[in-house]
Write a protein that holds these residues in place. Structure first.
Motif, PDB file in Angstrom:
ATOM      1  N   ILE A   1       0.859  -1.188   0.000  1.00  0.00           N
ATOM      2  CA  ILE A   1       0.000   0.000   0.000  1.00  0.00           C
ATOM      3  C   ILE A   1       0.893   1.235   0.000  1.00  0.00           C
ATOM      4  O   ILE A   1       1.765   1.389   0.847  1.00  0.00           O
ATOM      5  CB  ILE A   1      -0.945   0.039   1.207  1.00  0.00           C
ATOM      6  N   GLU A   2       0.641   2.083  -0.978  1.00  0.00           N
ATOM      7  CA  GLU A   2       1.408   3.320  -1.127  1.00  0.00           C
ATOM      8  C   GLU A   2       0.512   4.494  -0.741  1.00  0.00           C
ATOM      9  O   GLU A   2      -0.570   4.669  -1.303  1.00  0.00           O
ATOM     10  CB  GLU A   2       1.860   3.443  -2.583  1.00  0.00           C
ATOM     11  N   TRP A   3       0.944   5.276   0.238  1.00  0.00           N
ATOM     12  CA  TRP A   3       0.173   6.428   0.728  1.00  0.00           C
ATOM     13  C   TRP A   3       0.837   7.705   0.223  1.00  0.00           C
ATOM     14  O   TRP A   3       2.021   7.940   0.462  1.00  0.00           O
ATOM     15  CB  TRP A   3       0.156   6.415   2.254  1.00  0.00           C
ATOM     16  N   ASP A   4       0.074   8.541  -0.482  1.00  0.00           N
ATOM     17  CA  ASP A   4       0.578   9.834  -0.939  1.00  0.00           C
ATOM     18  C   ASP A   4       0.506  10.807   0.233  1.00  0.00           C
ATOM     19  O   ASP A   4      -0.577  11.211   0.659  1.00  0.00           O
ATOM     20  CB  ASP A   4      -0.272  10.331  -2.110  1.00  0.00           C
ATOM     21  N   LEU A   5       1.649  11.193   0.763  1.00  0.00           N
ATOM     22  CA  LEU A   5       1.699  12.006   1.973  1.00  0.00           C
ATOM     23  C   LEU A   5       1.276  13.452   1.761  1.00  0.00           C
ATOM     24  O   LEU A   5       1.031  14.182   2.719  1.00  0.00           O
ATOM     25  CB  LEU A   5       3.118  11.985   2.551  1.00  0.00           C
ATOM     26  N   VAL A   6       1.199  13.904   0.518  1.00  0.00           N
ATOM     27  CA  VAL A   6       0.855  15.307   0.271  1.00  0.00           C
ATOM     28  C   VAL A   6      -0.485  15.474  -0.425  1.00  0.00           C
ATOM     29  O   VAL A   6      -0.999  16.578  -0.512  1.00  0.00           O
ATOM     30  CB  VAL A   6       1.949  16.011  -0.558  1.00  0.00           C
ATOM     31  N   ALA A   7      -1.059  14.402  -0.925  1.00  0.00           N
ATOM     32  CA  ALA A   7      -2.320  14.517  -1.665  1.00  0.00           C
ATOM     33  C   ALA A   7      -3.443  15.000  -0.764  1.00  0.00           C
ATOM     34  O   ALA A   7      -3.660  14.468   0.307  1.00  0.00           O
ATOM     35  CB  ALA A   7      -2.700  13.182  -2.287  1.00  0.00           C
ATOM     36  N   GLY A   8      -4.148  15.988  -1.224  1.00  0.00           N
ATOM     37  CA  GLY A   8      -5.363  16.413  -0.537  1.00  0.00           C
ATOM     38  C   GLY A   8      -5.150  17.182   0.742  1.00  0.00           C
ATOM     39  O   GLY A   8      -6.103  17.491   1.446  1.00  0.00           O
ATOM     40  N   GLU A   9      -3.903  17.521   1.090  1.00  0.00           N
ATOM     41  CA  GLU A   9      -3.700  18.283   2.329  1.00  0.00           C
ATOM     42  C   GLU A   9      -2.424  19.099   2.249  1.00  0.00           C
ATOM     43  O   GLU A   9      -1.500  18.757   1.533  1.00  0.00           O
ATOM     44  CB  GLU A   9      -3.629  17.340   3.538  1.00  0.00           C
ATOM     45  N   LYS A  10      -2.394  20.215   2.971  1.00  0.00           N
ATOM     46  CA  LYS A  10      -1.201  21.031   3.064  1.00  0.00           C
ATOM     47  C   LYS A  10      -0.535  20.736   4.389  1.00  0.00           C
ATOM     48  O   LYS A  10      -1.161  20.804   5.438  1.00  0.00           O
ATOM     49  CB  LYS A  10      -1.556  22.521   2.988  1.00  0.00           C
ATOM     50  N   ARG A  11       0.753  20.451   4.331  1.00  0.00           N
ATOM     51  CA  ARG A  11       1.446  20.121   5.568  1.00  0.00           C
ATOM     52  C   ARG A  11       2.283  21.290   6.047  1.00  0.00           C
ATOM     53  O   ARG A  11       2.717  22.130   5.275  1.00  0.00           O
ATOM     54  CB  ARG A  11       2.375  18.915   5.339  1.00  0.00           C
ATOM     55  N   THR A  12       2.545  21.332   7.346  1.00  0.00           N
ATOM     56  CA  THR A  12       3.435  22.340   7.904  1.00  0.00           C
ATOM     57  C   THR A  12       4.863  21.997   7.522  1.00  0.00           C
ATOM     58  O   THR A  12       5.185  20.880   7.107  1.00  0.00           O
ATOM     59  CB  THR A  12       3.333  22.361   9.441  1.00  0.00           C
ATOM     60  N   ALA A  13       5.734  22.995   7.683  1.00  0.00           N
ATOM     61  CA  ALA A  13       7.147  22.774   7.366  1.00  0.00           C
ATOM     62  C   ALA A  13       7.728  21.666   8.224  1.00  0.00           C
ATOM     63  O   ALA A  13       8.546  20.867   7.767  1.00  0.00           O
ATOM     64  CB  ALA A  13       7.929  24.070   7.572  1.00  0.00           C
ATOM     65  N   LEU A  14       7.278  21.577   9.474  1.00  0.00           N
ATOM     66  CA  LEU A  14       7.815  20.549  10.354  1.00  0.00           C
ATOM     67  C   LEU A  14       7.329  19.169   9.951  1.00  0.00           C
ATOM     68  O   LEU A  14       8.048  18.186  10.105  1.00  0.00           O
ATOM     69  CB  LEU A  14       7.431  20.862  11.808  1.00  0.00           C
ATOM     70  N   GLU A  15       6.110  19.057   9.424  1.00  0.00           N
ATOM     71  CA  GLU A  15       5.649  17.767   8.905  1.00  0.00           C
ATOM     72  C   GLU A  15       6.532  17.341   7.737  1.00  0.00           C
ATOM     73  O   GLU A  15       6.918  16.179   7.617  1.00  0.00           O
ATOM     74  CB  GLU A  15       4.199  17.874   8.434  1.00  0.00           C
ATOM     75  N   GLN A  16       6.848  18.293   6.872  1.00  0.00           N
ATOM     76  CA  GLN A  16       7.704  17.988   5.731  1.00  0.00           C
ATOM     77  C   GLN A  16       9.090  17.562   6.203  1.00  0.00           C
ATOM     78  O   GLN A  16       9.698  16.649   5.652  1.00  0.00           O
ATOM     79  CB  GLN A  16       7.786  19.198   4.809  1.00  0.00           C
ATOM     80  N   ASN A  17       9.593  18.242   7.241  1.00  0.00           N
ATOM     81  CA  ASN A  17      10.898  17.867   7.782  1.00  0.00           C
ATOM     82  C   ASN A  17      10.872  16.467   8.367  1.00  0.00           C
ATOM     83  O   ASN A  17      11.851  15.724   8.283  1.00  0.00           O
ATOM     84  CB  ASN A  17      11.323  18.872   8.862  1.00  0.00           C
ATOM     85  N   THR A  18       9.734  16.094   8.989  1.00  0.00           N
ATOM     86  CA  THR A  18       9.588  14.745   9.535  1.00  0.00           C
ATOM     87  C   THR A  18       9.718  13.712   8.432  1.00  0.00           C
ATOM     88  O   THR A  18      10.395  12.699   8.578  1.00  0.00           O
ATOM     89  CB  THR A  18       8.230  14.593  10.239  1.00  0.00           C
ATOM     90  N   VAL A  19       9.047  13.976   7.307  1.00  0.00           N
ATOM     91  CA  VAL A  19       9.129  13.052   6.167  1.00  0.00           C
ATOM     92  C   VAL A  19      10.554  12.964   5.659  1.00  0.00           C
ATOM     93  O   VAL A  19      11.072  11.871   5.393  1.00  0.00           O
ATOM     94  CB  VAL A  19       8.184  13.510   5.036  1.00  0.00           C
ATOM     95  N   LYS A  20      11.226  14.117   5.548  1.00  0.00           N
ATOM     96  CA  LYS A  20      12.612  14.114   5.064  1.00  0.00           C
ATOM     97  C   LYS A  20      13.522  13.324   5.992  1.00  0.00           C
ATOM     98  O   LYS A  20      14.404  12.605   5.570  1.00  0.00           O
ATOM     99  CB  LYS A  20      13.114  15.552   4.920  1.00  0.00           C
ATOM    100  N   THR A  21      13.266  13.454   7.324  1.00  0.00           N
ATOM    101  CA  THR A  21      14.068  12.716   8.296  1.00  0.00           C
ATOM    102  C   THR A  21      13.895  11.213   8.096  1.00  0.00           C
ATOM    103  O   THR A  21      14.853  10.454   8.099  1.00  0.00           O
ATOM    104  CB  THR A  21      13.648  13.101   9.724  1.00  0.00           C
ATOM    105  N   HIS A  22      12.637  10.761   7.897  1.00  0.00           N
ATOM    106  CA  HIS A  22      12.375   9.348   7.655  1.00  0.00           C
ATOM    107  C   HIS A  22      13.009   8.863   6.357  1.00  0.00           C
ATOM    108  O   HIS A  22      13.499   7.754   6.263  1.00  0.00           O
ATOM    109  CB  HIS A  22      10.868   9.077   7.640  1.00  0.00           C
ATOM    110  N   GLN A  23      13.059   9.753   5.362  1.00  0.00           N
ATOM    111  CA  GLN A  23      13.686   9.382   4.090  1.00  0.00           C
ATOM    112  C   GLN A  23      15.172   9.129   4.297  1.00  0.00           C
ATOM    113  O   GLN A  23      15.732   8.172   3.776  1.00  0.00           O
ATOM    114  CB  GLN A  23      13.467  10.487   3.057  1.00  0.00           C
ATOM    115  N   MET A  24      15.811   9.996   5.090  1.00  0.00           N
ATOM    116  CA  MET A  24      17.239   9.816   5.337  1.00  0.00           C
ATOM    117  C   MET A  24      17.510   8.569   6.159  1.00  0.00           C
ATOM    118  O   MET A  24      18.476   7.847   5.934  1.00  0.00           O
ATOM    119  CB  MET A  24      17.799  11.062   6.019  1.00  0.00           C
TER     120      MET A  24
END
Length: 361
Positions: free
Chosen positions: A336-359
């Motif tokens: 199951i692939e979840w689009d983390l940005v579809a249909g919602e605007k995230r805060t900068a810190l949410e985006q940073n959380t995703v980037k941290t998980h990517q690293m």
């Protein structure tokens, strides 16, 4: 979702704090200006304004102190808010990741249970007296016709199959269950097909073979999962192999029901892509219809049987087939692939959380 609420509250607290502290600082700036003006006027008044000058000086000092307190408060609140948002962001990823992993496992388990039944069907039907007789005497047209009618009866009850084929020991199809729909099947040479060769190598009636999902030109190029086993003399468990029974599971509608029927909420369904992958990570079912049969999906399991990771703003959850009873599975995955940005605007810190998980992944 609860973790989204936590993030929103933390962001709101930070925003409100910035606004209110900013308002306090603006008032204090005005107060300092008034205090300065008061000192100037007190100086002009001379001795008569001396007492007023002291008060103005004290007001200026209080204003400066309040500014320092407000600045410290802002810094402390923002630091704690960042921690809350970061923890909340990780909770969001972990909660969704675990939930989608469980649903991925559920999807592949449903397929396993379904295909386990297919493995039972082929071994059972291969012992039917009409099937056995047709394979033992492949040139007997009357026996072939009777076997075809028996297969047709099965197909009327088991609608998940496109067709059932009986071959002789040399790989020639002598009867099929739907000659009206597939009139060119009888007489086909399938001796080079993997399912036929592998079925002829089974050592007992308890064994079966299954081929990867592929398109079958003789069945209108439909996608099928093919199960097969050897037909044995007298239908005995260890009888001589006289032919093969091949059954063709109508893959597309059945698998489609599974990937579209996963227990997602409406919000999740709008942002998720549910897939089944074979052992080579080829897409064999896709809830969005984007993946064509055979397209490769870049799954990164990290040698794990199940789990999740973040990649390119997508949370990918997966689970390896666990098998079911005597059915070991084929090394397939529910994904199951979840689009983390579809249909919602995230805060900068949410985006940073995703980037941290990517690293981290």
């Amino acid at each position: 979702m609860q973790d989204n609420t936590i993030l929103k509250l933390a962001y709101d607290i930070s925003s409100i704090t910035r606004d209110k502290v900013g308002a306090i600082e603006a008032i204090m700036t005005t107060t300092k200006i008034l205090a300065l003006n008061a000192r100037i006027e007190a100086a002009r008044a001379g001795v008569a304004g001396a007492a007023f000058g002291v008060v103005a000086e004290e007001i200026g000092s209080v204003s400066t102190e309040i500014n320092h307190i407000a600045a410290d408060f802002r810094e402390a609140v923002e630091a704690h808010t960042r921690q809350i948002e970061e923890v909340g962001g990780k909770m969001m990823i972990d909660f969704r990741g675990q939930r989608l992993t469980d649903l991925s496992l559920n999807a592949i388990e449903i397929i396993d249970r379904n295909l386990f039944e297919r493995s039972c069907d082929v071994r059972w039907w291969a012992t039917d007296s009409a099937v056995v007789a047709a394979a033992e005497q492949p040139d007997d047209a009357q026996r072939a016709d009777f076997a075809s009618s028996r297969l047709a009866t099965i197909l009327r009850s088991y609608t998940v199959y496109l067709d059932l084929w009986i071959t002789d020991a040399q790989g020639r199809v002598v009867a099929n269950g739907r000659p009206d729909r597939y009139p060119n099947v009888a007489g086909l040479d399938v001796s080079r097909s993997a399912w036929f060769r592998q079925a002829m190598q089974t050592t007992s009636g308890d064994e079966f073979t299954v081929a990867d999902v592929t398109r079958n030109a003789a069945l209108g190029d439909a996608a099928v999962a093919t199960y097969a086993t050897a037909i044995r003399a007298n239908g005995e468990q260890h009888g001589a192999r006289t032919g093969v029974l091949g059954i063709f599971f109508d893959w597309t509608p059945q698998a489609g029901d599974v990937v579209r029927g996963v227990g997602l909420s409406d919000e999740e369904r709008a942002q998720c892509r549910v897939m089944l992958l074979d052992a080579e990570h080829r897409i064999i079912a896709d809830s969005t219809g984007k993946g064509e049969l055979g397209d490769a999906y870049p799954l990164k399991t990290g040698d794990r049987e199940r789990g999740y990771y973040v990649n390119n703003n997508r949370l990918v959850a997966f689970a390896l087939t666990p098998g079911y009873e005597t059915y070991r599975g084929l090394g397939w995955y529910g994904v199951i692939e979840w689009d983390l940005v579809a249909g919602e605007k995230r805060t900068a810190l949410e985006q940073n959380t995703v980037k941290t998980h990517q690293m981290e992944s």
